[in-house]
Write an enzyme that holds these catalytic residues in place. Structure first.
Site, mmCIF file in Angstrom:
data_model
loop_
_atom_site.group_PDB
_atom_site.id
_atom_site.type_symbol
_atom_site.label_atom_id
_atom_site.label_comp_id
_atom_site.label_asym_id
_atom_site.label_seq_id
_atom_site.Cartn_x
_atom_site.Cartn_y
_atom_site.Cartn_z
ATOM 1 N N HIS A 78 -7.408 8.026 0.042
ATOM 2 C CA HIS A 78 -6.756 6.775 -0.341
ATOM 3 C C HIS A 78 -6.500 5.883 0.871
ATOM 4 O O HIS A 78 -6.607 4.660 0.786
ATOM 5 C CB HIS A 78 -5.446 7.073 -1.083
ATOM 6 C CG HIS A 78 -5.664 7.393 -2.526
ATOM 7 N ND1 HIS A 78 -4.816 8.184 -3.264
ATOM 8 C CD2 HIS A 78 -6.660 7.027 -3.379
ATOM 9 C CE1 HIS A 78 -5.259 8.265 -4.502
ATOM 10 N NE2 HIS A 78 -6.371 7.585 -4.597
ATOM 11 N N ARG A 118 -17.866 6.392 -13.717
ATOM 12 C CA ARG A 118 -17.612 7.822 -13.830
ATOM 13 C C ARG A 118 -16.386 8.056 -14.715
ATOM 14 O O ARG A 118 -15.268 8.121 -14.229
ATOM 15 C CB ARG A 118 -17.397 8.427 -12.443
ATOM 16 C CG ARG A 118 -18.596 8.285 -11.519
ATOM 17 C CD ARG A 118 -18.303 8.962 -10.178
ATOM 18 N NE ARG A 118 -19.435 8.920 -9.270
ATOM 19 C CZ ARG A 118 -19.619 8.006 -8.330
ATOM 20 N NH1 ARG A 118 -18.719 7.045 -8.185
ATOM 21 N NH2 ARG A 118 -20.677 8.044 -7.546
ATOM 22 N N GLU A 166 -31.655 13.814 -13.361
ATOM 23 C CA GLU A 166 -31.074 14.471 -12.195
ATOM 24 C C GLU A 166 -31.462 15.943 -12.113
ATOM 25 O O GLU A 166 -30.910 16.693 -11.304
ATOM 26 C CB GLU A 166 -29.551 14.330 -12.203
ATOM 27 C CG GLU A 166 -28.898 14.757 -13.489
ATOM 28 C CD GLU A 166 -27.406 14.449 -13.524
ATOM 29 O OE1 GLU A 166 -26.786 14.336 -12.449
ATOM 30 O OE2 GLU A 166 -26.864 14.317 -14.641
ATOM 31 N N ASP A 170 -27.967 15.525 -7.483
ATOM 32 C CA ASP A 170 -28.355 16.794 -8.098
ATOM 33 C C ASP A 170 -29.869 16.990 -8.084
ATOM 34 O O ASP A 170 -30.343 18.119 -7.954
ATOM 35 C CB ASP A 170 -27.835 16.867 -9.542
ATOM 36 C CG ASP A 170 -26.415 17.411 -9.612
ATOM 37 O OD1 ASP A 170 -25.978 18.035 -8.618
ATOM 38 O OD2 ASP A 170 -25.747 17.228 -10.636
ATOM 39 N N CYS A 173 -28.590 5.749 -9.389
ATOM 40 C CA CYS A 173 -27.157 5.685 -9.106
ATOM 41 C C CYS A 173 -26.704 6.764 -8.140
ATOM 42 O O CYS A 173 -25.516 6.862 -7.835
ATOM 43 C CB CYS A 173 -26.349 5.767 -10.403
ATOM 44 S SG CYS A 173 -26.641 7.283 -11.342
#
Length: 593
Positions: free
Chosen positions: A202, A309, A448, A472, A519
């Site tokens: 963060h 996501r 993927e 992946d 992506c």
């Protein structure tokens, strides 16, 4: 890298390498934030009355912490903007988590221990669940757990220490927590240096949004930086220089001036069309996780969201979010990006992303190899109570906004057909309930796995678009876990086998008249842009800060030249040679820092 160093009358220049998580160059004094460990002593309770007293103390501490957090959120929004306020607002979910509260009180009642010991034990278990994950984003959320833990314990123990930074300084800490930043005047922060953290911390997110340089990953940083040191930090390279010489300072001042000019140029490019010199249009979209990230993506030139996501909703609580909760969250995203599209990936959990409390109630058991186990679309197709509310929420959003459904971890045509049947059943129910939706909503798949790439021709007949997930795809194709240092050198998106699977996927899609996006991390890699463009990729969905560089490369080259370059690369069979060729070609058009 030193773990400690002695003071000298004439300090010597010392260069230390870390991880650059927010770009920029700055020079200034350090402000060392020492976080003393909380001393939690376990105390046995001797009566039912003491248990009741500890329960009351806990509820009082939670109430006080809520008030403090609410005040800090308002203050943070003023100092740092809405994005940081939203980060702190997510802490309310931890603070009000019913399982955390029940678990703490149950431990007090069953073990007859004081509230501090019980609460600390429960929070440590929650934190360790996140730390065990192979997913970088989830590991970073352990810092939020620790932050809330300290807040509540400070109120239980009556310990409160304010941070006062007198002059503009570089904040140095073992771990920089959201509350640390919120308590400091923005004008007093020149940069951040932390032992822990990553690009998804963060403090790194805030630093990038405010153009504050930041470096993470420097071991024992508070142990060898002294209060009277002068610090030069380069957030681009992740380089920390303690007591730099005058010649070093001059060199970095010149570099800073050059980078500032480049950034200004990229800001102008962000507003221009994403088109090659011979007028081929290329879609440029962003990968996002939170609604607060959308504005930054738009400012960086995004023309939509190529990957949202959705699964990160599952990690803010211990129960599956309802259809209405999902609808409200997705609507926030869709409204911000409107009139552009948002491609919503259905829950991609399992593997390294396991919300244990939610999945265990649906049959999840420990897997020796979760990356090859029960995950993503496999869970959705088996657990309709998990999948259907999400599909209904997305369909409802489609009535007013341009949204698409994207299915993760597909390995067969049958999985797509099963999903489409469920979507049709959802549509039928919504019609009966007189709830509007877009009947022509597009459905696509993530390519993927090698199986999906090899079946691309057949899959293209079933769906409206492809999106290639290289993270992946590389891992499965090369049988190499990039998180394993012994085999990480084998993990390369430029391996010939990976490139040929990508090329096969694009050709199959275009044969059937559907577009192909990417992506995965490869889409955010400037060195891959010309090659992917030449292979015919239709859409780059990348990290927001990388969008201007990608656009600059696309605008700098002829599509026909990119095609010739791709043909040359696809004929090569050595990864190292390919990596050198793409680097040399990229550097002709862009200085990649």
């Amino acid at each position: 890298m030193p773990l400690s160093r002695k003071k000298k009358e004439t300090p010597e220049e010392l260069i230390i390498k870390g991880l650059g998580v927010s770009p920029g160059i700055v020079i200034g004094p350090p402000y060392i934030l020492h976080t003393a460990p909380l001393q939690i002593a376990e105390r046995k309770l001797n009566s039912h009355k003491e248990v009741e007293q500890e329960t009351e103390r806990f509820h009082q501490a939670l109430s006080i912490t809520r008030e403090q957090l609410n005040h800090q959120i308002q203050d943070a929004k003023t100092k740092y903007g809405k994005e940081y306020g939203a980060i702190l607002e997510s802490h309310f979910l931890i603070l009000e988590d019913e399982e955390m509260i029940r678990g703490t009180l149950k431990l007090v009642q069953s073990s007859h221990v004081n509230i501090e010991a019980a609460f600390s034990s429960v929070m440590d278990k929650f934190k360790n669940n996140f730390l065990k994950s192979n997913n970088e984003y989830l590991r970073e959320r352990a810092t939020d757990i620790e932050d809330i833990k300290r807040r509540v314990l400070n109120n239980l123990l009556g310990q409160h220490k304010s941070v006062t930074v007198e002059e503009p300084s570089i904040l140095v800490a073992d771990s920089i927590k959201p509350s640390d930043i919120a308590n400091i005047d923005r004008s007093k922060i020149l940069g951040f240096i932390s032992e822990g953290g990553s690009t998804l911390s963060h403090f790194a997110i805030v630093a990038r949004s405010l153009n504050i340089p930041a470096i993470a990953g420097i071991a024992n940083v508070t142990g060898f930086i002294h209060d009277d040191d002068k610090i030069l930090m380069d957030g681009h390279k992740g380089e920390l220089i303690i007591n730099p010489e005058e010649s070093t300072i001059e060199k970095y001042i010149k570099k800073s001036e050059r980078l500032i000019k480049e950034r200004a140029d990229l800001e102008l490019i962000a507003r221009l069309p994403c088109v090659t010199k011979d007028e081929k249009n290329v879609a440029l979209t962003a990968n996002v996780e939170l609604p607060e990230e959308v504005d930054k993506a738009l400012n960086q030139g995004a023309e939509g969201i190529g990957l949202y996501r959705t699964e990160y909703m599952l990690f803010s609580g211990r129960e599956l979010p309802t259809e209405e909760q999902q609808y409200q969250q997705y609507r926030r995203i869709a409204e911000r990006i409107h009139p552009h599209k948002v491609t919503m990936r259905t829950f991609d959990v399992g593997g390294d992303k396991i919300p244990l409390e939610i999945l265990s109630s649906r049959g999840y058991v420990h897997e020796d190899n979760p990356f090859l186990g029960w995950r993503a679309i496999r869970i959705g197709l088996e657990c309709h109570d998990f999948f259907v509310p999400q599909l209904r929420a997305i369909l409802r959003i489609s009535a007013s906004f341009h949204v698409e459904i994207m299915l993760p971890m597909i390995v067969s045509v049958d999985e797509v057909r099963q999903t489409k049947k469920i979507v049709e059943q959802c549509k039928k129910e919504l019609k009966q309930e007189k709830i509007p939706f877009n009947d022509a909503i597009k459905i696509g798949v993530m390519v993927e796995t090698p199986a999906a790439a090899m079946m691309a021709d057949e899959l293209a007949e079933e769906v409206d678009f492809f999106s290639i997930g290289t993270n992946d795809l590389v891992q499965y194709t090369l049988a190499a876990d990039r998180g394993n240092p012994k085999v990480a050198p084998l993990y390369s998106c430029f391996h010939p086998a990976v490139l040929r699977l990508i090329h096969r996927t694009i050709e199959s899609a275009h044969k059937h008249g559907i577009p192909v996006a990417m992506c995965g991390e490869m889409a955010s890699n400037p060195y891959a842009v010309i090659l992917l463009l030449g292979m015919g990729l239709d859409e780059f969905s990348a990290l927001p800060p990388m969008l201007p560089k990608i656009k600059k490369l696309i605008r700098s080259i002829q599509f026909n030249d990119a095609k010739k370059f791709a043909e040359k690369i696809l004929a090569m069979n050595n990864t190292a040679d390919i990596e050198k060729s793409v680097a040399d070609e990229t550097k002709k058009f862009l200085s990649v820092t």
